[in-house]
Enzyme design. Structure first.
Site, mmCIF file in Angstrom:
data_model
loop_
_atom_site.group_PDB
_atom_site.id
_atom_site.type_symbol
_atom_site.label_atom_id
_atom_site.label_comp_id
_atom_site.label_asym_id
_atom_site.label_seq_id
_atom_site.Cartn_x
_atom_site.Cartn_y
_atom_site.Cartn_z
ATOM 1 C CG LEU A 82 -37.924 -33.577 42.946
ATOM 2 C CD1 LEU A 82 -36.932 -31.797 42.156
ATOM 3 C CD2 LEU A 82 -37.367 -33.962 44.678
ATOM 4 C CG HIS A 90 -38.286 -33.720 48.437
ATOM 5 N ND1 HIS A 90 -38.972 -34.388 47.315
ATOM 6 C CD2 HIS A 90 -38.263 -35.346 48.486
ATOM 7 C CE1 HIS A 90 -39.630 -35.682 47.707
ATOM 8 N NE2 HIS A 90 -38.550 -36.493 48.062
ATOM 9 N NE ARG A 134 -42.927 -45.692 49.985
ATOM 10 C CZ ARG A 134 -41.945 -45.686 50.620
ATOM 11 N NH1 ARG A 134 -41.925 -44.675 51.513
ATOM 12 N NH2 ARG A 134 -41.420 -46.458 49.986
#
Ligand code: PAF
Length: 291
Positions: free
Chosen positions: A33, A37, A187
């Site tokens: 997270l 998010h 990422r």
């Protein structure tokens, strides 16, 4: 905050939430997270009474050779962040809970899924649609949120929910960005310092496309050329696409009008990143909008 792994526990808790007449908000995630998010939670909480988050690194949406094994996993840290953000229930199932032995049903949105990301990741959206259908069936939320950053995912999931008659609304949550404009993504942790600097190219390409439309450009191919030129100015970037599409079905357009998405995908080093910007092109001008 309650934490559950089993579908039966999730259903039991949510049955009692529903019995109290409380509305359920839901944000599905892969975990790892970040602020992107966490930004979903207050939005869901503003419209519902109880927020459920799922954390599940869904094997079905990763293709062969993709980063399923190395995808960042940090359940305890995530649970702390989710609790602080105001999540009421964290559902983190095992793979065998969502895909028990013998499971073979797949959910496919073939046409929407085949283009753009689907060219590079042919089975990705089948994995997403399948797991999201399972999660929506388990949680039965009144409101579910998806980040705008993964725009094609949002469009695919909206189509799937409509086609399969899922109740409950789906909302987009704005992309959260670093100060230089880079969209937050789990990422991004793969980027080294040089790639991190170059990664801002994706946002710059979307902005340049947007500015061109604001300045009066209405021919999609010209906007796409401008976006591609921005990406091309960064030697570390290997673009997959820089396109202008109609928002609701991601089809190419002849002239820009209505709700339009500027979408880019590129590899930065070995990391593949996405970004987009959505705008409303009307007779009175152009404004950025939520998908
Ligand atoms: O965007 C994500 O995090 C995932 O694709 C989702 C929607 C949780 C499905 O696994």
């Amino acid at each position: 905050m309650e934490r559950v792994e089993e579908a039966s526990d999730l259903r039991r808790i949510l049955a009692s939430v529903r019995a109290d007449g409380r509305r359920i908000g839901f944000v599905p995630t892969l975990g790892a997270l970040h602020e992107g998010h966490l930004a979903h939670v207050p939005i869901l909480a503003a419209h519902t009474d109880y927020v459920v988050m799922s954390i599940f690194v869904n094997p079905l949406q990763f293709g062969p050779g993709e980063d399923f094994e190395r995808y960042p996993r940090s359940l305890d840290r995530d649970a702390e962040l989710a609790q602080k953000a105001g999540v009421g229930l964290l559902f983190h199932p095992q793979v065998a809970t969502l895909y028990p032995a013998g499971a073979e049903t797949l959910v496919e949105v073939p046409e929407l899924s085949a283009q753009l990301e689907g060219v590079v990741r042919p089975t990705h959206f089948r994995g997403v649609a399948t797991v999201v259908a399972k999660l929506l069936n388990l949680v039965r939320p009144d409101l579910t949120s998806f980040g705008q950053k993964d725009l094609q995912q949002l469009v695919v999931v909206r189509r799937m929910a409509l086609d399969l008659h899922f109740e409950g609304e789906i909302v987009a949550v704005p992309t959260v960005r670093e100060p230089d404009g880079l969209a937050l993504s789990s990422r991004n942790t793969y980027l080294d310092a040089h790639d991190r600097k170059a990664a801002v190219a994706l946002y710059r390409a979307c902005r340049a496309g947007f500015e061109a439309v604001v300045a009066g450009e209405r021919v999609p191919s010209r906007v796409e050329e401008i976006m591609a030129a921005v990406l091309g100015a960064f030697p570390r970037i290997r673009p997959d696409y820089a396109v202008v599409r109609r928002l609701h079905d991601l089809k190419p357009m002849e002239r820009l009008v209505g709700r339009v998405a500027l979408m880019v995908a590129a590899r930065v080093g070995s990391t593949r990143l996405l970004d987009n910007l959505v705008m409303e092109v009307g007779p009175d001008g152009v404004r950025e909008t939520l998908a």
